[in-house]
Design a protein around this motif. Structure first.
Motif, mmCIF file in Angstrom:
data_model
loop_
_atom_site.group_PDB
_atom_site.id
_atom_site.type_symbol
_atom_site.label_atom_id
_atom_site.label_comp_id
_atom_site.label_asym_id
_atom_site.label_seq_id
_atom_site.Cartn_x
_atom_site.Cartn_y
_atom_site.Cartn_z
ATOM 1 N N GLY A 24 0.798 -1.218 0.000
ATOM 2 C CA GLY A 24 0.000 0.000 0.000
ATOM 3 C C GLY A 24 0.828 1.265 0.000
ATOM 4 N N ASP A 25 2.102 1.148 -0.384
ATOM 5 C CA ASP A 25 3.032 2.275 -0.371
ATOM 6 C C ASP A 25 3.105 2.894 -1.773
ATOM 7 N N LEU A 26 2.137 3.763 -2.067
ATOM 8 C CA LEU A 26 2.070 4.370 -3.398
ATOM 9 C C LEU A 26 3.247 5.296 -3.676
ATOM 10 N N GLU A 27 3.756 5.952 -2.640
ATOM 11 C CA GLU A 27 4.900 6.849 -2.840
ATOM 12 C C GLU A 27 6.106 6.086 -3.365
ATOM 13 N N THR A 28 6.392 4.931 -2.765
ATOM 14 C CA THR A 28 7.523 4.130 -3.234
ATOM 15 C C THR A 28 7.235 3.548 -4.610
ATOM 16 N N ALA A 29 6.023 3.048 -4.836
ATOM 17 C CA ALA A 29 5.668 2.495 -6.143
ATOM 18 C C ALA A 29 5.860 3.541 -7.237
ATOM 19 N N PHE A 30 5.515 4.783 -6.930
ATOM 20 C CA PHE A 30 5.628 5.885 -7.890
ATOM 21 C C PHE A 30 7.084 6.147 -8.275
ATOM 22 N N THR A 31 8.021 5.884 -7.379
ATOM 23 C CA THR A 31 9.440 6.146 -7.673
ATOM 24 C C THR A 31 9.979 5.224 -8.758
ATOM 25 N N PHE A 32 9.314 4.109 -9.033
ATOM 26 C CA PHE A 32 9.772 3.179 -10.066
ATOM 27 C C PHE A 32 9.223 3.536 -11.443
ATOM 28 N N SER B 130 8.762 5.913 -14.779
ATOM 29 C CA SER B 130 9.680 6.776 -15.524
ATOM 30 C C SER B 130 9.375 8.248 -15.230
ATOM 31 N N PRO B 131 10.348 9.113 -15.475
ATOM 32 C CA PRO B 131 10.097 10.550 -15.275
ATOM 33 C C PRO B 131 8.895 11.045 -16.079
ATOM 34 N N GLY B 132 8.702 10.528 -17.291
ATOM 35 C CA GLY B 132 7.553 10.936 -18.105
ATOM 36 C C GLY B 132 6.231 10.554 -17.461
ATOM 37 N N LEU B 133 6.148 9.337 -16.926
ATOM 38 C CA LEU B 133 4.923 8.921 -16.237
ATOM 39 C C LEU B 133 4.710 9.727 -14.962
ATOM 40 N N GLN B 134 5.791 10.032 -14.270
ATOM 41 C CA GLN B 134 5.656 10.839 -13.051
ATOM 42 C C GLN B 134 5.123 12.229 -13.380
ATOM 43 N N ARG B 135 5.594 12.818 -14.487
ATOM 44 C CA ARG B 135 5.079 14.138 -14.883
ATOM 45 C C ARG B 135 3.600 14.033 -15.280
ATOM 46 N N TYR B 136 3.246 12.972 -15.986
ATOM 47 C CA TYR B 136 1.877 12.793 -16.457
ATOM 48 C C TYR B 136 0.888 12.606 -15.303
ATOM 49 N N PHE B 137 1.243 11.749 -14.352
ATOM 50 C CA PHE B 137 0.325 11.460 -13.256
ATOM 51 C C PHE B 137 0.461 12.419 -12.075
ATOM 52 N N VAL B 138 1.494 13.208 -12.037
ATOM 53 C CA VAL B 138 1.704 14.290 -11.073
ATOM 54 C C VAL B 138 1.957 13.824 -9.646
ATOM 55 N N SER B 139 1.183 12.866 -9.147
ATOM 56 C CA SER B 139 1.327 12.475 -7.743
ATOM 57 C C SER B 139 1.165 10.960 -7.586
ATOM 58 N N PRO B 140 1.693 10.415 -6.494
ATOM 59 C CA PRO B 140 1.509 8.986 -6.218
ATOM 60 C C PRO B 140 0.025 8.604 -6.131
ATOM 61 N N GLU B 141 -0.811 9.509 -5.635
ATOM 62 C CA GLU B 141 -2.237 9.203 -5.486
ATOM 63 C C GLU B 141 -2.912 9.009 -6.837
ATOM 64 N N TYR B 142 -2.663 9.920 -7.795
ATOM 65 C CA TYR B 142 -3.249 9.772 -9.133
ATOM 66 C C TYR B 142 -2.692 8.531 -9.825
ATOM 67 N N PHE B 143 -1.421 8.295 -9.649
ATOM 68 C CA PHE B 143 -0.784 7.102 -10.217
ATOM 69 C C PHE B 143 -1.440 5.847 -9.645
ATOM 70 N N GLY B 144 -1.654 5.824 -8.343
ATOM 71 C CA GLY B 144 -2.289 4.683 -7.682
ATOM 72 C C GLY B 144 -3.712 4.458 -8.170
ATOM 73 N N GLN B 145 -4.448 5.535 -8.411
ATOM 74 C CA GLN B 145 -5.806 5.398 -8.942
ATOM 75 C C GLN B 145 -5.801 4.726 -10.303
ATOM 76 N N MET B 146 -4.844 5.118 -11.150
ATOM 77 C CA MET B 146 -4.728 4.508 -12.472
ATOM 78 C C MET B 146 -4.427 3.022 -12.350
ATOM 79 N N VAL B 147 -3.489 2.664 -11.469
ATOM 80 C CA VAL B 147 -3.111 1.263 -11.304
ATOM 81 C C VAL B 147 -4.296 0.455 -10.776
ATOM 82 N N LEU B 148 -4.962 0.954 -9.774
ATOM 83 C CA LEU B 148 -6.120 0.236 -9.216
ATOM 84 C C LEU B 148 -7.254 0.123 -10.225
ATOM 85 N N GLY B 149 -7.375 1.108 -11.110
ATOM 86 C CA GLY B 149 -8.440 1.090 -12.098
ATOM 87 C C GLY B 149 -8.186 0.166 -13.281
ATOM 88 N N GLY B 150 -6.935 -0.045 -13.640
ATOM 89 C CA GLY B 150 -6.677 -0.835 -14.837
ATOM 90 C C GLY B 150 -5.648 -1.930 -14.707
#
Length: 145
Positions: free
Chosen positions: A51-59, A61-81
């Motif tokens: 449940g550590d979205l911050e650490t998951a987000f660090t893996f 790419s920089p492009g994905l990090q810019r696109y999703f902006v935050s670990p929370e938005y990134f986590g929503q995408m992962v949980l959704g698809g």
């Protein structure tokens, strides 16, 4: 003369003992090649499992990090698809290949729901090592008897 002979036999042993503490660093340095890719993917999956979205987000790419902006938005995408990677029952690393200037690592996953998935992880080298630049869900081939 005998002293020099004994010294020449002892030097490799002394060198090995002195360099032994550096061995883990050397092994870690070798992990910067393609051999590190499964470790990066596994560590991200372990972070999702914990449940550590911050650490998951660090893996990502920089492009994905810019696109999703935050670990929370990134986590929503992962949980959704890509919920199959958040707590897999089983995973196996399959082939790895070069494609369009990137490395693609194929992964078999049995999700928490028991369903089987085949995933292609698109990897890029970034500052600090390999990063995940995208994941494609592929059809799982039927296995006949």
């Amino acid at each position: 003369m005998r002293f020099l002979s004994t010294l020449s036999l002892a030097l490799p042993l002394v060198a090995a003992l002195l360099l032994a503490p550096l061995a883990p660093r050397a092994a870690q340095a070798q992990q910067t090649g393609e051999a590190a890719i499964p470790d990066v993917i596994s560590r991200q999956i372990e972070a999702f499992r914990a449940g550590d979205l911050e650490t998951a987000f660090t893996f990502a790419s920089p492009g994905l990090q810019r696109y999703f902006v935050s670990p929370e938005y990134f986590g929503q995408m992962v949980l959704g698809g890509y919920q199959m990677v958040t707590n897999p029952q089983e995973m196996r690393f399959l082939d790895r290949r070069a494609q369009d200037g990137r490395i693609v690592q194929r992964l078999f996953v049995r999700g928490a729901d028991g369903r089987e998935y085949m995933l292609d992880y698109h990897m890029i080298e970034a500052e600090g090592g390999w990063r995940i630049n995208g994941v494609n869900i592929l059809p799982v081939p039927d296995v006949g008897v």
